[in-house]
Design an enzyme around this catalytic site. Sequence first.
Site, PDB file in Angstrom:
ATOM      1  N   ASN A   1       0.884  -1.163   0.000  1.00  0.00           N
ATOM      2  CA  ASN A   1       0.000   0.000   0.000  1.00  0.00           C
ATOM      3  C   ASN A   1       0.922   1.213   0.000  1.00  0.00           C
ATOM      4  O   ASN A   1       1.399   1.636   1.052  1.00  0.00           O
ATOM      5  CB  ASN A   1      -0.889  -0.034   1.247  1.00  0.00           C
ATOM      6  CG  ASN A   1      -1.912   1.080   1.290  1.00  0.00           C
ATOM      7  OD1 ASN A   1      -1.853   2.024   0.497  1.00  0.00           O
ATOM      8  ND2 ASN A   1      -2.841   0.991   2.222  1.00  0.00           N
TER       9      ASN A   1
ATOM     10  N   ASP B   1      -6.142   6.631  -9.145  1.00  0.00           N
ATOM     11  CA  ASP B   1      -7.593   6.717  -8.911  1.00  0.00           C
ATOM     12  C   ASP B   1      -7.954   8.073  -8.326  1.00  0.00           C
ATOM     13  O   ASP B   1      -7.385   8.489  -7.308  1.00  0.00           O
ATOM     14  CB  ASP B   1      -8.035   5.635  -7.926  1.00  0.00           C
ATOM     15  CG  ASP B   1      -8.351   4.326  -8.624  1.00  0.00           C
ATOM     16  OD1 ASP B   1      -8.518   4.344  -9.849  1.00  0.00           O
ATOM     17  OD2 ASP B   1      -8.435   3.292  -7.934  1.00  0.00           O
TER      18      ASP B   1
ATOM     19  N   LYS C   1     -15.882  10.994  -5.236  1.00  0.00           N
ATOM     20  CA  LYS C   1     -16.777  11.414  -4.171  1.00  0.00           C
ATOM     21  C   LYS C   1     -15.994  12.016  -3.003  1.00  0.00           C
ATOM     22  O   LYS C   1     -14.956  11.495  -2.605  1.00  0.00           O
ATOM     23  CB  LYS C   1     -17.611  10.228  -3.684  1.00  0.00           C
ATOM     24  CG  LYS C   1     -18.576   9.695  -4.733  1.00  0.00           C
ATOM     25  CD  LYS C   1     -19.384   8.532  -4.205  1.00  0.00           C
ATOM     26  CE  LYS C   1     -20.337   8.002  -5.279  1.00  0.00           C
ATOM     27  NZ  LYS C   1     -21.122   6.838  -4.790  1.00  0.00           N
TER      28      LYS C   1
END
Length: 209
Positions: free
Chosen positions: A93, A119, A123
């Site tokens: 990660n 990405d 939202k």
Amino acid sequence: MPRVRVHQHVNPLAKYFRELPIEPLDFAETFRDAGLPLHLDIGCGRGRFLLEMARKDKHQNFLGVEIREPLVLEANKIRDQEMLGNLDYEFCNASIDLDVLFSDLPEEMLKTVSIQFPDPWFKKRHAKRRMVKDNLVETITAHLGQDGKVYVQTDVEFLAEEIYELFTQAGLRRSVLTESPMPVKSEREKSVEKRKLPVFRALYKPARL
């Protein structure tokens, strides 16, 4: 080799991805010639961009980091089949683990970083899931060589500006690009260009350069 199927998006804040057992990367064990300059591709996906780069340039080492483990396993299988000693993919990660992964990185080894179409998590409530945040930028700038460069491209304008703010706050200056400086295009880049969508490209360097 058939393409492994994975979810397009994963939540990097999920407990599983926040508690990965990451160890410092042993560069001498990982690369055939650990003394070569390093190109890091963050969020490398299936790794095809780095695969082509490693095939073309034997005078650099190439490291891809990706949060979807099946893609890393698939990419390393291809690497092994082609016996590319200058290429490696690591499951981690990046926004959390990169600093640990780079604990033993020799100074001045990291020369180039690429971040391609991360990405955007559009939202507002999901914005905290974005990969390029202040902690990742701090890790990159802490390990980047004095003449290092960070190449960023995205097809989302607000994300390009958000990343600009993060890197300038970290002491890097931006050069806006109209074309990619890389000799290879990523799969996503080809797709975006085919659809004739705009691409926002920038190159970041330490302000002293």
